[in-house]
Design a protein around this motif. Structure first.
Motif, PDB file in Angstrom:
ATOM      1  N   ASP A   1      -0.707 -45.040  14.484  1.00 33.17           N
ATOM      2  CA  ASP A   1       0.517 -44.985  13.685  1.00 33.17           C
ATOM      3  C   ASP A   1       0.617 -43.670  12.907  1.00 33.17           C
ATOM      4  O   ASP A   1      -0.328 -42.892  12.834  1.00 33.17           O
ATOM      5  N   ILE A   2       1.787 -43.445  12.340  1.00 40.51           N
ATOM      6  CA  ILE A   2       2.074 -42.163  11.676  1.00 40.51           C
ATOM      7  C   ILE A   2       1.205 -41.939  10.442  1.00 40.51           C
ATOM      8  O   ILE A   2       0.792 -40.814  10.171  1.00 40.51           O
ATOM      9  N   SER A   3       0.893 -42.993   9.713  1.00 45.44           N
ATOM     10  CA  SER A   3       0.066 -42.804   8.512  1.00 45.44           C
ATOM     11  C   SER A   3      -1.346 -42.355   8.874  1.00 45.44           C
ATOM     12  O   SER A   3      -1.947 -41.548   8.162  1.00 45.44           O
ATOM     13  N   ARG A   4      -1.866 -42.838   9.982  1.00 39.19           N
ATOM     14  CA  ARG A   4      -3.198 -42.405  10.413  1.00 39.19           C
ATOM     15  C   ARG A   4      -3.165 -40.942  10.866  1.00 39.19           C
ATOM     16  O   ARG A   4      -4.097 -40.176  10.597  1.00 39.19           O
ATOM     17  N   LYS A   5      -2.102 -40.547  11.549  1.00 38.00           N
ATOM     18  CA  LYS A   5      -1.979 -39.151  11.978  1.00 38.00           C
ATOM     19  C   LYS A   5      -1.880 -38.214  10.777  1.00 38.00           C
ATOM     20  O   LYS A   5      -2.494 -37.155  10.759  1.00 38.00           O
ATOM     21  N   ILE A   6      -1.120 -38.615   9.771  1.00 40.63           N
ATOM     22  CA  ILE A   6      -1.007 -37.797   8.556  1.00 40.63           C
ATOM     23  C   ILE A   6      -2.353 -37.729   7.841  1.00 40.63           C
ATOM     24  O   ILE A   6      -2.742 -36.682   7.326  1.00 40.63           O
ATOM     25  N   GLY A   7      -3.092 -38.832   7.824  1.00 38.72           N
ATOM     26  CA  GLY A   7      -4.420 -38.841   7.214  1.00 38.72           C
ATOM     27  C   GLY A   7      -5.375 -37.886   7.904  1.00 38.72           C
ATOM     28  O   GLY A   7      -6.167 -37.201   7.251  1.00 38.72           O
TER      29      GLY A   7
END
Length: 51
Positions: free
Chosen positions: A2-8
């Motif tokens: 998901d996008i939050s993991r990619k941003i992390g």
């Protein structure tokens, strides 16, 4: 992934980019080596995100 993991992952690689760039510059004394280090770090981050 998901996008939050990619941003992390991108945030997690920002710290080595800043600190590591300074360390590489200190030991080698030039920006060419820093650019190479940053490019390798960028490729590693893209590899993690592309999965």
């Amino acid at each position: 992934m998901d996008i939050s993991r990619k941003i992390g992952i991108m945030v997690f690689t920002a710290v080595p980019a800043i600190m590591g760039g300074g360390i590489v510059y200190h030991f080698f004394g030039g920006f060419t080596e820093v650019i190479i280090f940053e490019a390798l770090l960028y490729l590693a981050a893209l590899g993690c995100i592309s999965r």
